[in-house]
Motif scaffolding. Structure first.
Motif, PDB file in Angstrom:
ATOM      1  N   ARG A  78      -5.381   7.608  -3.905  1.00  0.00           N
ATOM      2  CA  ARG A  78      -6.049   6.626  -3.042  1.00  0.00           C
ATOM      3  C   ARG A  78      -6.762   5.562  -3.885  1.00  0.00           C
ATOM      4  NH1 ARG A  78      -7.479   7.131   2.317  1.00  0.00           N
ATOM      5  NH2 ARG A  78      -7.120   9.399   2.270  1.00  0.00           N
ATOM      6  N   ARG A  79      -7.449   6.002  -4.936  1.00  0.00           N
ATOM      7  CA  ARG A  79      -8.192   5.066  -5.786  1.00  0.00           C
ATOM      8  C   ARG A  79      -7.262   4.079  -6.491  1.00  0.00           C
ATOM      9  NH1 ARG A  79      -9.852   8.503  -9.157  1.00  0.00           N
ATOM     10  NH2 ARG A  79      -8.555   7.964 -10.969  1.00  0.00           N
ATOM     11  N   ARG A  80      -6.207   4.615  -7.092  1.00  0.00           N
ATOM     12  CA  ARG A  80      -5.307   3.749  -7.854  1.00  0.00           C
ATOM     13  C   ARG A  80      -4.491   2.832  -6.946  1.00  0.00           C
ATOM     14  NH1 ARG A  80      -4.910   5.282 -13.225  1.00  0.00           N
ATOM     15  NH2 ARG A  80      -2.794   4.482 -13.462  1.00  0.00           N
ATOM     16  N   ALA A  81      -4.097   3.334  -5.773  1.00  0.00           N
ATOM     17  CA  ALA A  81      -3.381   2.492  -4.821  1.00  0.00           C
ATOM     18  C   ALA A  81      -4.266   1.354  -4.330  1.00  0.00           C
ATOM     19  CB  ALA A  81      -2.877   3.324  -3.647  1.00  0.00           C
ATOM     20  N   THR A  82      -5.526   1.654  -4.056  1.00  0.00           N
ATOM     21  CA  THR A  82      -6.462   0.628  -3.584  1.00  0.00           C
ATOM     22  C   THR A  82      -6.671  -0.443  -4.648  1.00  0.00           C
ATOM     23  OG1 THR A  82      -7.602   2.227  -2.160  1.00  0.00           O
ATOM     24  CG2 THR A  82      -8.798   0.219  -2.726  1.00  0.00           C
ATOM     25  N   ILE A  83      -6.818  -0.035  -5.894  1.00  0.00           N
ATOM     26  CA  ILE A  83      -6.985  -1.006  -6.982  1.00  0.00           C
ATOM     27  C   ILE A  83      -5.765  -1.910  -7.085  1.00  0.00           C
ATOM     28  CG2 ILE A  83      -7.158  -1.250  -9.486  1.00  0.00           C
ATOM     29  CD1 ILE A  83      -8.858   1.324  -9.489  1.00  0.00           C
ATOM     30  N   ALA A 118       0.830  -1.209   0.000  1.00  0.00           N
ATOM     31  CA  ALA A 118       0.000   0.000   0.000  1.00  0.00           C
ATOM     32  C   ALA A 118       0.861   1.255   0.000  1.00  0.00           C
ATOM     33  CB  ALA A 118      -0.941  -0.020   1.205  1.00  0.00           C
ATOM     34  N   CYS A 119       1.918   1.261   0.800  1.00  0.00           N
ATOM     35  CA  CYS A 119       2.761   2.445   0.905  1.00  0.00           C
ATOM     36  C   CYS A 119       3.468   2.743  -0.407  1.00  0.00           C
ATOM     37  CB  CYS A 119       3.780   2.259   2.034  1.00  0.00           C
ATOM     38  SG  CYS A 119       4.630   3.803   2.477  1.00  0.00           S
ATOM     39  N   THR A 120       4.048   1.736  -1.030  1.00  0.00           N
ATOM     40  CA  THR A 120       4.778   2.002  -2.270  1.00  0.00           C
ATOM     41  C   THR A 120       3.822   2.331  -3.412  1.00  0.00           C
ATOM     42  OG1 THR A 120       6.585   1.216  -3.701  1.00  0.00           O
ATOM     43  CG2 THR A 120       4.919  -0.411  -3.069  1.00  0.00           C
ATOM     44  N   GLU A 121       2.596   1.784  -3.392  1.00  0.00           N
ATOM     45  CA  GLU A 121       1.619   2.134  -4.421  1.00  0.00           C
ATOM     46  C   GLU A 121       1.138   3.578  -4.248  1.00  0.00           C
ATOM     47  OE1 GLU A 121       1.045   0.607  -7.016  1.00  0.00           O
ATOM     48  OE2 GLU A 121       1.673  -1.451  -6.628  1.00  0.00           O
ATOM     49  N   ILE A 122       0.959   4.006  -3.021  1.00  0.00           N
ATOM     50  CA  ILE A 122       0.591   5.406  -2.761  1.00  0.00           C
ATOM     51  C   ILE A 122       1.675   6.335  -3.294  1.00  0.00           C
ATOM     52  CG2 ILE A 122       0.333   7.127  -0.924  1.00  0.00           C
ATOM     53  CD1 ILE A 122      -1.065   4.902   0.723  1.00  0.00           C
ATOM     54  N   ARG A 123       2.912   6.045  -2.955  1.00  0.00           N
ATOM     55  CA  ARG A 123       4.025   6.898  -3.374  1.00  0.00           C
ATOM     56  C   ARG A 123       4.185   6.887  -4.902  1.00  0.00           C
ATOM     57  NH1 ARG A 123       8.330   8.374  -1.193  1.00  0.00           N
ATOM     58  NH2 ARG A 123       9.700   6.965  -2.373  1.00  0.00           N
ATOM     59  N   ALA A 124       4.062   5.722  -5.517  1.00  0.00           N
ATOM     60  CA  ALA A 124       4.248   5.620  -6.967  1.00  0.00           C
ATOM     61  C   ALA A 124       3.168   6.384  -7.723  1.00  0.00           C
ATOM     62  CB  ALA A 124       4.265   4.154  -7.393  1.00  0.00           C
ATOM     63  N   SER A 125       1.925   6.269  -7.275  1.00  0.00           N
ATOM     64  CA  SER A 125       0.840   6.994  -7.948  1.00  0.00           C
ATOM     65  C   SER A 125       0.954   8.496  -7.723  1.00  0.00           C
ATOM     66  CB  SER A 125      -0.520   6.494  -7.450  1.00  0.00           C
ATOM     67  OG  SER A 125      -0.776   5.181  -7.905  1.00  0.00           O
ATOM     68  N   SER A 126       1.418   8.897  -6.560  1.00  0.00           N
ATOM     69  CA  SER A 126       1.520  10.314  -6.240  1.00  0.00           C
ATOM     70  C   SER A 126       2.686  10.985  -6.947  1.00  0.00           C
ATOM     71  CB  SER A 126       1.675  10.493  -4.727  1.00  0.00           C
ATOM     72  OG  SER A 126       1.768  11.848  -4.373  1.00  0.00           O
ATOM     73  N   LEU A 127       3.819  10.303  -7.054  1.00  0.00           N
ATOM     74  CA  LEU A 127       5.050  10.933  -7.537  1.00  0.00           C
ATOM     75  C   LEU A 127       5.298  10.770  -9.036  1.00  0.00           C
ATOM     76  CD1 LEU A 127       7.403   9.856  -4.592  1.00  0.00           C
ATOM     77  CD2 LEU A 127       6.255  12.068  -4.911  1.00  0.00           C
ATOM     78  N   SER A 128       4.646   9.814  -9.675  1.00  0.00           N
ATOM     79  CA  SER A 128       4.961   9.498 -11.073  1.00  0.00           C
ATOM     80  C   SER A 128       4.361  10.481 -12.061  1.00  0.00           C
ATOM     81  CB  SER A 128       4.453   8.097 -11.408  1.00  0.00           C
ATOM     82  OG  SER A 128       3.034   8.049 -11.309  1.00  0.00           O
ATOM     83  N   GLY A 129       3.322  11.215 -11.675  1.00  0.00           N
ATOM     84  CA  GLY A 129       2.644  12.114 -12.601  1.00  0.00           C
ATOM     85  C   GLY A 129       1.352  11.556 -13.148  1.00  0.00           C
ATOM     86  N   GLU A 130       1.049  10.294 -12.843  1.00  0.00           N
ATOM     87  CA  GLU A 130      -0.146   9.674 -13.398  1.00  0.00           C
ATOM     88  C   GLU A 130      -1.435  10.251 -12.813  1.00  0.00           C
ATOM     89  OE1 GLU A 130      -0.670   5.655 -10.750  1.00  0.00           O
ATOM     90  OE2 GLU A 130       0.956   5.694 -12.215  1.00  0.00           O
ATOM     91  N   CYS A 131      -1.353  10.976 -11.692  1.00  0.00           N
ATOM     92  CA  CYS A 131      -2.540  11.564 -11.066  1.00  0.00           C
ATOM     93  C   CYS A 131      -2.595  13.077 -11.196  1.00  0.00           C
ATOM     94  CB  CYS A 131      -2.607  11.167  -9.584  1.00  0.00           C
ATOM     95  SG  CYS A 131      -3.279   9.516  -9.304  1.00  0.00           S
ATOM     96  N   VAL A 171      -6.197  -1.134   4.296  1.00  0.00           N
ATOM     97  CA  VAL A 171      -4.740  -1.073   4.429  1.00  0.00           C
ATOM     98  C   VAL A 171      -4.211   0.258   3.904  1.00  0.00           C
ATOM     99  CG1 VAL A 171      -2.564  -2.140   3.737  1.00  0.00           C
ATOM    100  CG2 VAL A 171      -4.520  -3.585   4.289  1.00  0.00           C
ATOM    101  N   VAL A 172      -4.753   0.727   2.788  1.00  0.00           N
ATOM    102  CA  VAL A 172      -4.336   2.021   2.245  1.00  0.00           C
ATOM    103  C   VAL A 172      -4.597   3.127   3.260  1.00  0.00           C
ATOM    104  CG1 VAL A 172      -4.848   3.772   0.485  1.00  0.00           C
ATOM    105  CG2 VAL A 172      -4.534   1.380  -0.189  1.00  0.00           C
ATOM    106  N   ASN A 173      -5.756   3.095   3.897  1.00  0.00           N
ATOM    107  CA  ASN A 173      -6.086   4.111   4.909  1.00  0.00           C
ATOM    108  C   ASN A 173      -5.139   4.061   6.102  1.00  0.00           C
ATOM    109  OD1 ASN A 173      -8.248   5.176   3.493  1.00  0.00           O
ATOM    110  ND2 ASN A 173      -9.735   3.774   4.421  1.00  0.00           N
ATOM    111  N   GLU A 174      -4.711   2.862   6.477  1.00  0.00           N
ATOM    112  CA  GLU A 174      -3.832   2.716   7.642  1.00  0.00           C
ATOM    113  C   GLU A 174      -2.483   3.393   7.441  1.00  0.00           C
ATOM    114  OE1 GLU A 174      -3.590  -1.476   8.247  1.00  0.00           O
ATOM    115  OE2 GLU A 174      -5.544  -1.634   9.253  1.00  0.00           O
TER     116      GLU A 174
END
Length: 238
Positions: A196-201, A160-173, A218-221
């Motif tokens: 949040r949506r993309r990390a959860t998926i 969850a943590c690395t997916e949050i960071r990857a979606s936030s930092l890559s430019g895809e959002c 888990v994403v919320n945690e």
């Protein structure tokens, strides 16, 4: 009438007419154009849409991979975010190059992947920009080297943590991609909701995740600490 003379009623009733999905398997150019028209105008069922996408991916696999490889090579040389991430990964002992950043056609719903033993996979048949997908996977590579993220034992909190960071930092959002390409028209907290949506998926697709409810939990945690962590950038780059 004897039993032998009676028709097999069970077999007769069991015959099922195939469902018309609107899609026709063919190599005929006219019918392929008709399939495309139906796809664009909503004339296909959900299964017909899957059939259309699979057929399209198979037909253009070579061209998609060639285009992806050309973009990968260009980005490694000229993209500011890709060059920056590669420098940081190299400083941590990593080694990403065109030999272990591979392009191939993937199943629907997958954009790419990172494996510590093999490198980065870019799905050549996805419409999203290669730069965003490559930057996304490079964040995973950085997290593996810098924070010892568990990619082998499938720790969901790590995922969850690395997916949050990857979606936030890559430019895809970034705002305009959400607005124009994904029909997400909210003007406030759009970036956070996209992340949040993309990390959860992504977490929900992990083999040891029960469902999207557990993924969201888990994403919320881990949200507060992981969304706020922009390393190796000083702030969200784009």
């Amino acid at each position: 009438m004897s039993n032998k003379e009676r028709p097999n009623q069970a077999n007769t009733n069991s015959e099922v007419t195939p469902t018309d999905t609107g899609y026709t398997f063919t190599d005929d150019p006219w019918i392929r154009w008709r399939n495309t028209w139906r796809y664009l105008t909503g004339g296909l069922t959900d299964e017909g849409i899957h059939q259309y996408i699979r057929g399209r991916d198979a037909r253009f696999e070579r061209e998609d991979c060639h285009r992806c490889e050309k973009e990968r090579d260009y980005l490694l040389q000229y993209s500011p975010i890709v060059r920056f991430m590669n420098q940081k990964i190299t400083a941590l002992g990593g080694d990403l190059h065109k030999g272990n950043i591979r392009c191939q056609s993937c199943k629907e719903g997958r954009g790419g992947g990172f494996d510590p033993n093999y490198g980065i996979l870019l799905c050549a048949n996805r419409p999203e920009p290669v730069e965003d997908r490559l930057a996304h996977e490079m964040v995973h590579a950085y997290d593996f080297l810098r924070f010892k993220v568990d990619f082998q034992n499938h720790d969901l909190r790590h995922a969850a943590c690395t997916e949050i960071r990857a979606s936030s930092l890559s430019g895809e959002c970034r705002f305009w991609r959400e607005f124009w390409h994904r029909s997400q028209w909210k003007l406030t907290y759009q970036h956070q909701e996209c992340v949040r949506r993309r990390a959860t998926i992504s977490v929900s697709k992990r083999p040891n995740c029960k469902d999207d409810v557990e993924a969201a939990k888990v994403v919320n945690e881990v949200w507060d600490s992981c969304f706020a962590d922009t390393r190796p950038f000083d702030e969200i780059y784009k």
